[in-house]
Design a protein around this motif. Structure first.
Motif, short mmCIF file in Angstrom:
data_model
loop_
_atom_site.label_atom_id
_atom_site.label_comp_id
_atom_site.label_asym_id
_atom_site.label_seq_id
_atom_site.Cartn_x
_atom_site.Cartn_y
_atom_site.Cartn_z
N TRP A 87 0.86 -1.19 0.00
CA TRP A 87 0.00 0.00 0.00
C TRP A 87 0.89 1.23 0.00
O TRP A 87 1.76 1.37 0.86
CB TRP A 87 -0.91 0.02 1.24
CG TRP A 87 -2.10 -0.84 1.06
CD1 TRP A 87 -2.24 -2.16 1.42
CD2 TRP A 87 -3.33 -0.46 0.45
NE1 TRP A 87 -3.49 -2.60 1.06
CE2 TRP A 87 -4.17 -1.58 0.47
CE3 TRP A 87 -3.80 0.73 -0.12
CZ2 TRP A 87 -5.46 -1.55 -0.05
CZ3 TRP A 87 -5.09 0.76 -0.63
CH2 TRP A 87 -5.91 -0.37 -0.60
N LEU A 88 0.68 2.11 -0.97
CA LEU A 88 1.36 3.41 -1.02
C LEU A 88 0.39 4.43 -0.45
O LEU A 88 -0.68 4.65 -1.01
CB LEU A 88 1.73 3.75 -2.47
CG LEU A 88 2.55 2.69 -3.20
CD1 LEU A 88 2.83 3.14 -4.63
CD2 LEU A 88 3.82 2.35 -2.47
N ARG A 90 -0.76 8.18 0.64
CA ARG A 90 -0.58 9.59 0.28
C ARG A 90 -1.40 10.44 1.25
O ARG A 90 -2.51 10.08 1.61
CB ARG A 90 -1.08 9.86 -1.13
CG ARG A 90 -0.65 8.85 -2.16
CD ARG A 90 0.67 9.19 -2.76
NE ARG A 90 0.97 8.25 -3.84
CZ ARG A 90 2.16 7.76 -4.04
NH1 ARG A 90 3.16 8.12 -3.28
NH2 ARG A 90 2.38 6.91 -5.03
N LYS A 118 -2.41 8.50 8.13
CA LYS A 118 -1.71 7.36 7.53
C LYS A 118 -1.34 6.30 8.59
O LYS A 118 -1.57 5.11 8.39
CB LYS A 118 -0.47 7.84 6.78
CG LYS A 118 -0.81 8.76 5.60
CD LYS A 118 0.42 9.24 4.86
CE LYS A 118 1.35 10.11 5.65
NZ LYS A 118 0.83 11.46 5.95
N GLU A 144 4.56 5.16 3.54
CA GLU A 144 4.15 6.55 3.58
C GLU A 144 5.15 7.38 2.77
O GLU A 144 6.34 7.09 2.76
CB GLU A 144 4.12 7.05 5.03
CG GLU A 144 3.15 6.28 5.91
CD GLU A 144 3.01 6.85 7.31
OE1 GLU A 144 3.37 8.03 7.53
OE2 GLU A 144 2.53 6.12 8.19
N THR A 188 6.48 5.70 -6.83
CA THR A 188 5.77 4.55 -7.39
C THR A 188 6.67 3.35 -7.57
O THR A 188 6.19 2.24 -7.75
CB THR A 188 5.13 4.91 -8.75
OG1 THR A 188 6.15 5.41 -9.61
CG2 THR A 188 4.04 5.94 -8.58
N VAL A 207 0.22 -3.71 -5.99
CA VAL A 207 0.49 -2.42 -5.37
C VAL A 207 -0.77 -1.57 -5.45
O VAL A 207 -1.28 -1.30 -6.54
CB VAL A 207 1.67 -1.69 -6.08
CG1 VAL A 207 1.93 -0.34 -5.43
CG2 VAL A 207 2.93 -2.56 -6.03
N GLU A 265 -2.99 1.97 -3.82
CA GLU A 265 -2.72 3.33 -3.36
C GLU A 265 -3.90 3.84 -2.55
O GLU A 265 -5.06 3.62 -2.91
CB GLU A 265 -2.49 4.25 -4.56
CG GLU A 265 -2.08 5.64 -4.15
CD GLU A 265 -1.68 6.50 -5.35
OE1 GLU A 265 -1.89 7.72 -5.27
OE2 GLU A 265 -1.18 5.95 -6.34
N ARG A 282 -5.21 7.48 -0.68
CA ARG A 282 -5.03 8.91 -0.50
C ARG A 282 -5.95 9.37 0.63
O ARG A 282 -7.16 9.14 0.57
CB ARG A 282 -5.35 9.64 -1.80
CG ARG A 282 -5.01 11.11 -1.78
CD ARG A 282 -5.12 11.72 -3.17
NE ARG A 282 -4.28 11.06 -4.17
CZ ARG A 282 -2.98 11.29 -4.34
NH1 ARG A 282 -2.37 12.14 -3.59
NH2 ARG A 282 -2.32 10.65 -5.29
N TRP A 299 -9.08 5.21 -2.68
CA TRP A 299 -8.09 4.17 -2.91
C TRP A 299 -8.30 3.46 -4.23
O TRP A 299 -9.38 3.48 -4.80
CB TRP A 299 -8.07 3.16 -1.76
CG TRP A 299 -9.33 2.39 -1.54
CD1 TRP A 299 -9.64 1.16 -2.04
CD2 TRP A 299 -10.47 2.80 -0.78
NE1 TRP A 299 -10.89 0.78 -1.63
CE2 TRP A 299 -11.43 1.77 -0.85
CE3 TRP A 299 -10.78 3.94 -0.05
CZ2 TRP A 299 -12.66 1.83 -0.22
CZ3 TRP A 299 -12.01 4.01 0.59
CH2 TRP A 299 -12.93 2.97 0.50
N THR A 300 -7.22 2.87 -4.70
CA THR A 300 -7.26 2.06 -5.92
C THR A 300 -6.58 0.73 -5.60
O THR A 300 -5.60 0.68 -4.86
CB THR A 300 -6.54 2.73 -7.10
OG1 THR A 300 -5.18 2.99 -6.72
CG2 THR A 300 -7.21 4.02 -7.51
#
Length: 144
Positions: free
Chosen positions: A29-30, A32, A39, A106, A110, A119, A121, A123, A135-136
């Motif tokens: 998980w990235l 943002r 976060k 955090e 990419t 992966v 993401e 936000r 999120w995606t």
């Protein structure tokens, strides 16, 4: 892109818990969001969703990297604000990660030595008294 309004920290943790359940071993998980966006709060719920102890979760801002154990493996929680988006490589993650490890990153770019190509993401942004989450998920898993 799914989204949700999160009224408080409890709702933020609940989202983390729910998204942990759809994150396979090796998932990344990235995260943002500005400072204080939630976060680390989300990460507490994420670890709980995997059966780990959410009380172990602390902001990785100064430590850069925390590792949490859970019944199914390990979660690495990174903060790349100071080392920069490419900083995951400088931490030597590619040498210690196993395919079953999950990552929560955090301030990520990419690219990184992510354990798998799963992966996602998230936000987080302040909205009134709460926060907005968007999120995606990876395409093969119902994402964009």
């Amino acid at each position: 892109m799914p989204e949700s309004f999160l009224a408080d920290d409890g709702a933020t943790e609940a989202l983390g818990e729910a998204l942990a359940r759809v994150t396979p071993a090796g998932g990344t998980w990235l995260l943002r969001g500005e400072l204080g966006a939630g976060k680390t709060t989300w990460t507490r719920g994420f670890l709980r969703g995997l059966g780990g102890d959410p009380d172990e979760v602390a902001s990785p801002t100064y430590a850069v990297l925390h590792r949490y154990d859970h019944p199914g493996g390990r979660v690495f929680h990174l903060d790349l604000y100071r080392p920069g988006p490419g900083g995951a490589w400088s931490l030597g993650l590619d040498e210690i990660l196993e395919a079953a490890d999950r990552l929560v990153v955090e301030w990520a770019g990419t690219d990184g030595p992510w354990p798998t190509d799963w992966v996602a993401e998230l936000r987080l942004s302040q909205e009134g008294e709460g926060r907005r989450a968007e999120w995606t998920l990876p395409v093969a898993h119902g994402g964009r």
